[in-house]
Design a protein around this motif. Structure first.
Motif, PDB file in Angstrom:
ATOM      1  N   ALA A   1     -14.201   6.538   0.973  1.00 55.26           N
ATOM      2  CA  ALA A   1     -12.976   5.865   1.388  1.00 55.26           C
ATOM      3  C   ALA A   1     -12.783   6.002   2.890  1.00 55.26           C
ATOM      4  CB  ALA A   1     -11.765   6.463   0.658  1.00 55.26           C
ATOM      5  N   GLY A   2     -12.249   4.962   3.463  1.00 57.85           N
ATOM      6  CA  GLY A   2     -11.854   4.971   4.862  1.00 57.85           C
ATOM      7  C   GLY A   2     -10.544   4.227   4.975  1.00 57.85           C
ATOM      8  N   GLY A   3      -9.736   4.582   5.974  1.00 57.64           N
ATOM      9  CA  GLY A   3      -8.481   3.864   6.138  1.00 57.64           C
ATOM     10  C   GLY A   3      -7.465   4.631   6.934  1.00 57.64           C
ATOM     11  N   ARG A   4      -6.222   4.202   6.793  1.00 58.00           N
ATOM     12  CA  ARG A   4      -5.122   4.793   7.563  1.00 58.00           C
ATOM     13  C   ARG A   4      -3.900   4.922   6.678  1.00 58.00           C
ATOM     14  NH1 ARG A   4      -3.547   6.690  11.938  1.00 58.00           N
ATOM     15  NH2 ARG A   4      -1.647   6.182  13.021  1.00 58.00           N
ATOM     16  N   ILE A   5      -3.195   6.033   6.828  1.00 55.85           N
ATOM     17  CA  ILE A   5      -1.968   6.285   6.079  1.00 55.85           C
ATOM     18  C   ILE A   5      -0.895   6.734   7.066  1.00 55.85           C
ATOM     19  CG2 ILE A   5      -0.865   7.712   4.305  1.00 55.85           C
ATOM     20  CD1 ILE A   5      -3.719   8.061   3.109  1.00 55.85           C
ATOM     21  N   THR A   6       0.287   6.117   6.972  1.00 53.39           N
ATOM     22  CA  THR A   6       1.433   6.557   7.759  1.00 53.39           C
ATOM     23  C   THR A   6       2.617   6.710   6.813  1.00 53.39           C
ATOM     24  OG1 THR A   6       2.138   4.305   8.275  1.00 53.39           O
ATOM     25  CG2 THR A   6       0.661   5.349   9.848  1.00 53.39           C
ATOM     26  N   ALA A   7       3.397   7.763   7.006  1.00 51.88           N
ATOM     27  CA  ALA A   7       4.564   7.994   6.147  1.00 51.88           C
ATOM     28  C   ALA A   7       5.648   8.702   6.932  1.00 51.88           C
ATOM     29  CB  ALA A   7       4.167   8.824   4.923  1.00 51.88           C
ATOM     30  N   ARG A   8       6.895   8.389   6.587  1.00 46.77           N
ATOM     31  CA  ARG A   8       8.084   9.007   7.184  1.00 46.77           C
ATOM     32  C   ARG A   8       9.065   9.281   6.061  1.00 46.77           C
ATOM     33  NH1 ARG A   8       4.762   8.464  10.442  1.00 46.77           N
ATOM     34  NH2 ARG A   8       4.712   7.407  12.418  1.00 46.77           N
TER      35      ARG A   8
ATOM     36  N   ARG B   1      11.263  10.368  -1.004  1.00 43.15           N
ATOM     37  CA  ARG B   1      11.937   9.219  -0.371  1.00 43.15           C
ATOM     38  C   ARG B   1      11.118   8.652   0.778  1.00 43.15           C
ATOM     39  NH1 ARG B   1      17.574  11.025   1.352  1.00 43.15           N
ATOM     40  NH2 ARG B   1      17.536   8.924   2.218  1.00 43.15           N
ATOM     41  N   ALA B   2       9.836   8.918   0.782  1.00 42.60           N
ATOM     42  CA  ALA B   2       8.969   8.485   1.886  1.00 42.60           C
ATOM     43  C   ALA B   2       8.854   6.968   1.956  1.00 42.60           C
ATOM     44  CB  ALA B   2       7.584   9.103   1.738  1.00 42.60           C
ATOM     45  N   ASP B   3       8.849   6.466   3.172  1.00 41.26           N
ATOM     46  CA  ASP B   3       8.500   5.090   3.482  1.00 41.26           C
ATOM     47  C   ASP B   3       7.189   5.152   4.250  1.00 41.26           C
ATOM     48  OD1 ASP B   3      10.845   4.135   2.386  1.00 41.26           O
ATOM     49  OD2 ASP B   3      11.840   3.813   4.314  1.00 41.26           O
ATOM     50  N   GLY B   4       6.328   4.172   4.025  1.00 43.21           N
ATOM     51  CA  GLY B   4       5.074   4.204   4.760  1.00 43.21           C
ATOM     52  C   GLY B   4       4.144   3.076   4.384  1.00 43.21           C
ATOM     53  N   ASP B   5       2.968   3.147   4.967  1.00 41.23           N
ATOM     54  CA  ASP B   5       1.940   2.138   4.752  1.00 41.23           C
ATOM     55  C   ASP B   5       0.590   2.824   4.611  1.00 41.23           C
ATOM     56  OD1 ASP B   5       3.486  -0.429   5.325  1.00 41.23           O
ATOM     57  OD2 ASP B   5       3.886   0.756   7.139  1.00 41.23           O
ATOM     58  N   ALA B   6      -0.280   2.206   3.836  1.00 41.34           N
ATOM     59  CA  ALA B   6      -1.649   2.700   3.699  1.00 41.34           C
ATOM     60  C   ALA B   6      -2.592   1.515   3.589  1.00 41.34           C
ATOM     61  CB  ALA B   6      -1.783   3.594   2.472  1.00 41.34           C
ATOM     62  N   GLN B   7      -3.726   1.625   4.234  1.00 42.30           N
ATOM     63  CA  GLN B   7      -4.808   0.666   4.097  1.00 42.30           C
ATOM     64  C   GLN B   7      -6.048   1.488   3.787  1.00 42.30           C
ATOM     65  OE1 GLN B   7      -3.517   0.747   7.580  1.00 42.30           O
ATOM     66  NE2 GLN B   7      -1.721  -0.330   6.881  1.00 42.30           N
ATOM     67  N   VAL B   8      -6.697   1.196   2.664  1.00 41.66           N
ATOM     68  CA  VAL B   8      -7.870   1.961   2.247  1.00 41.66           C
ATOM     69  C   VAL B   8      -8.981   0.994   1.856  1.00 41.66           C
ATOM     70  CG1 VAL B   8      -8.778   3.638   0.588  1.00 41.66           C
ATOM     71  CG2 VAL B   8      -6.436   3.882   1.431  1.00 41.66           C
TER      72      VAL B   8
ATOM     73  N   LEU C   1      -7.528  -1.862  -0.613  1.00 47.20           N
ATOM     74  CA  LEU C   1      -6.167  -1.694  -1.124  1.00 47.20           C
ATOM     75  C   LEU C   1      -5.196  -1.562   0.045  1.00 47.20           C
ATOM     76  CD1 LEU C   1      -6.996   1.106  -3.715  1.00 47.20           C
ATOM     77  CD2 LEU C   1      -6.824  -1.340  -4.174  1.00 47.20           C
ATOM     78  N   LEU C   2      -4.042  -2.198  -0.088  1.00 50.22           N
ATOM     79  CA  LEU C   2      -2.958  -2.068   0.890  1.00 50.22           C
ATOM     80  C   LEU C   2      -1.715  -1.635   0.129  1.00 50.22           C
ATOM     81  CD1 LEU C   2      -3.475  -5.424   2.816  1.00 50.22           C
ATOM     82  CD2 LEU C   2      -4.356  -3.177   3.429  1.00 50.22           C
ATOM     83  N   ALA C   3      -1.033  -0.628   0.639  1.00 50.29           N
ATOM     84  CA  ALA C   3       0.187  -0.153  -0.025  1.00 50.29           C
ATOM     85  C   ALA C   3       1.302  -0.043   0.994  1.00 50.29           C
ATOM     86  CB  ALA C   3      -0.053   1.195  -0.688  1.00 50.29           C
ATOM     87  N   THR C   4       2.520  -0.374   0.539  1.00 40.24           N
ATOM     88  CA  THR C   4       3.707  -0.255   1.360  1.00 40.24           C
ATOM     89  C   THR C   4       4.806   0.366   0.512  1.00 40.24           C
ATOM     90  OG1 THR C   4       3.126  -2.241   2.600  1.00 40.24           O
ATOM     91  CG2 THR C   4       5.412  -1.519   2.736  1.00 40.24           C
TER      92      THR C   4
ATOM     93  N   ALA D   1      -2.385   9.702   9.226  1.00 38.00           N
ATOM     94  CA  ALA D   1      -3.725  10.174   8.889  1.00 38.00           C
ATOM     95  C   ALA D   1      -4.735   9.041   8.965  1.00 38.00           C
ATOM     96  CB  ALA D   1      -3.735  10.778   7.488  1.00 38.00           C
ATOM     97  N   ASP D   2      -5.904   9.370   9.498  1.00 37.53           N
ATOM     98  CA  ASP D   2      -7.051   8.468   9.493  1.00 37.53           C
ATOM     99  C   ASP D   2      -8.093   9.064   8.572  1.00 37.53           C
ATOM    100  OD1 ASP D   2      -6.386   6.390  11.331  1.00 37.53           O
ATOM    101  OD2 ASP D   2      -6.600   7.838  12.966  1.00 37.53           O
ATOM    102  N   LEU D   3      -8.515   8.272   7.580  1.00 36.23           N
ATOM    103  CA  LEU D   3      -9.584   8.687   6.674  1.00 36.23           C
ATOM    104  C   LEU D   3     -10.877   8.090   7.191  1.00 36.23           C
ATOM    105  CD1 LEU D   3      -7.878   7.736   3.285  1.00 36.23           C
ATOM    106  CD2 LEU D   3      -7.755   9.919   4.477  1.00 36.23           C
ATOM    107  N   ARG D   4     -11.875   8.945   7.373  1.00 35.43           N
ATOM    108  CA  ARG D   4     -13.183   8.465   7.826  1.00 35.43           C
ATOM    109  C   ARG D   4     -14.234   9.002   6.872  1.00 35.43           C
ATOM    110  NH1 ARG D   4     -11.466  10.551  13.257  1.00 35.43           N
ATOM    111  NH2 ARG D   4     -10.200   8.864  14.078  1.00 35.43           N
ATOM    112  N   THR D   5     -14.852   8.125   6.165  1.00 38.19           N
ATOM    113  CA  THR D   5     -15.934   8.458   5.228  1.00 38.19           C
ATOM    114  C   THR D   5     -15.581   9.630   4.319  1.00 38.19           C
ATOM    115  OG1 THR D   5     -17.111   9.889   6.806  1.00 38.19           O
ATOM    116  CG2 THR D   5     -17.726   7.564   6.760  1.00 38.19           C
ATOM    117  N   LEU D   6     -14.438   9.545   3.679  1.00 33.48           N
ATOM    118  CA  LEU D   6     -14.026  10.565   2.716  1.00 33.48           C
ATOM    119  C   LEU D   6     -14.821  10.346   1.429  1.00 33.48           C
ATOM    120  CD1 LEU D   6     -12.067  12.898   2.150  1.00 33.48           C
ATOM    121  CD2 LEU D   6     -10.443  11.203   1.318  1.00 33.48           C
TER     122      LEU D   6
END
Length: 186
Positions: free
Chosen positions: A47-54, A62-69, A89-92, A23-28
Motif C-alpha cells: 500500500a502507498g498513499g496519504r492520510i490526514t486527520a483532525r 469525531r475525526a475528520d480527514g481524508d485518505a488516498q490509498v 481507494l479514496l476516503a473522506t 501520514a505518508d504510506l510508502r510501500t507498506l
C-alpha cells in the motif's frame, strides 16, 4: 514491513485545541503486517498513499480527514489464505459521515467499484458494482485462496461473464443489500 512517515499533534484536553495526524504510506507491505499480526488470511499487496486527520482533543471518534490509498498486488495468483489485491481507494470523513470511494478494487479475477457510506458510525449506504469477465477464473482463484481442490467450490463448471449491481443499506449491525445480477451467457 514498509515505510510510513507521520507527523502529529495530540491535544490532551479541549483547551489545548485540536489533535492531528498527517501520514505518508510508502510501500507498506500489508502481507507481512497481517502475518505479523497472525491473521488467518492475508492480502498479498503493498500500500502507498496519504492520510490526514483532525479531531478535537482526545475525541478520535469525531475525526475528520481524508485518505488516498493505492494497493499493488505482490503476486499474480492467490494461494491458500493469501489473496492478491490491487486498486485505489479514496476516503473522506466529515461530521460523523464516512464516504469510501472504491475507484477499483481487483481480486480473484473480478473488479469492484462504487461508493460506500457510513453515517453516525452505524447507518450504511451506497452502491457498488462487481464485474467478473470470466466467472470460471473467479471460482478457480477462490478455490486456491480457500485451499480447496479444483472443482469443489461450485458443484458444476460455470463459465461466462457476470456483473452484479448492489445497493447497500441498513445498519452495521443489520446490513441490507439489494442486488441485480447480470449474466447473459453463464
Amino acid at each position: 514491513v514498509g515505510n510510513v512517515e507521520a507527523q502529529g499533534v495530540i491535544a490532551l484536553n479541549t483547551d489545548a485545541g485540536t489533535s492531528q495526524l498527517d501520514a505518508d504510506l510508502r510501500t507498506l507491505d500489508i502481507d507481512r503486517l497481517m502475518r505479523a499480526l497472525e491473521l488467518p488470511y492475508v492480502a498479498a499487496t503493498r500500500a502507498g498513499g496519504r492520510i490526514t486527520a483532525r479531531w478535537p482533543a482526545l475525541e478520535y471518534e469525531r475525526a475528520d480527514g481524508d485518505a488516498q490509498v493505492t494497493l499493488i498486488p505482490t503476486r499474480r495468483t492467490p494461494s491458500r489464505n493469501a489473496l492478491p489485491v490491487g486498486g485505489r481507494l479514496l476516503a473522506t470523513a466529515r461530521d460523523q459521515r464516512l464516504v469510501l470511494d472504491i475507484q477499483e478494487l481487483l481480486a480473484l479475477g473480478a473488479a469492484l467499484a462504487g461508493r460506500v457510506t457510513l453515517a453516525e458510525r452505524r447507518v450504511l449506504g451506497g452502491r457498488v458494482q462487481l464485474r467478473a469477465p470470466e466467472i470460471a477464473r473467479v471460482v478457480s482463484n477462490a478455490e486456491s485462496f480457500l485451499g480447496r481442490p479444483r472443482g469443489t467450490l461450485v458443484g458444476t463448471p460455470v463459465t461466462g461473464a457476470l456483473r452484479l449491481d448492489a445497493r447497500l443499506g441498513g445498519a452495521v449491525t443489520a446490513p441490507s443489500v439489494e442486488a441485480t445480477v447480470h449474466a447473459p451467457a453463464l
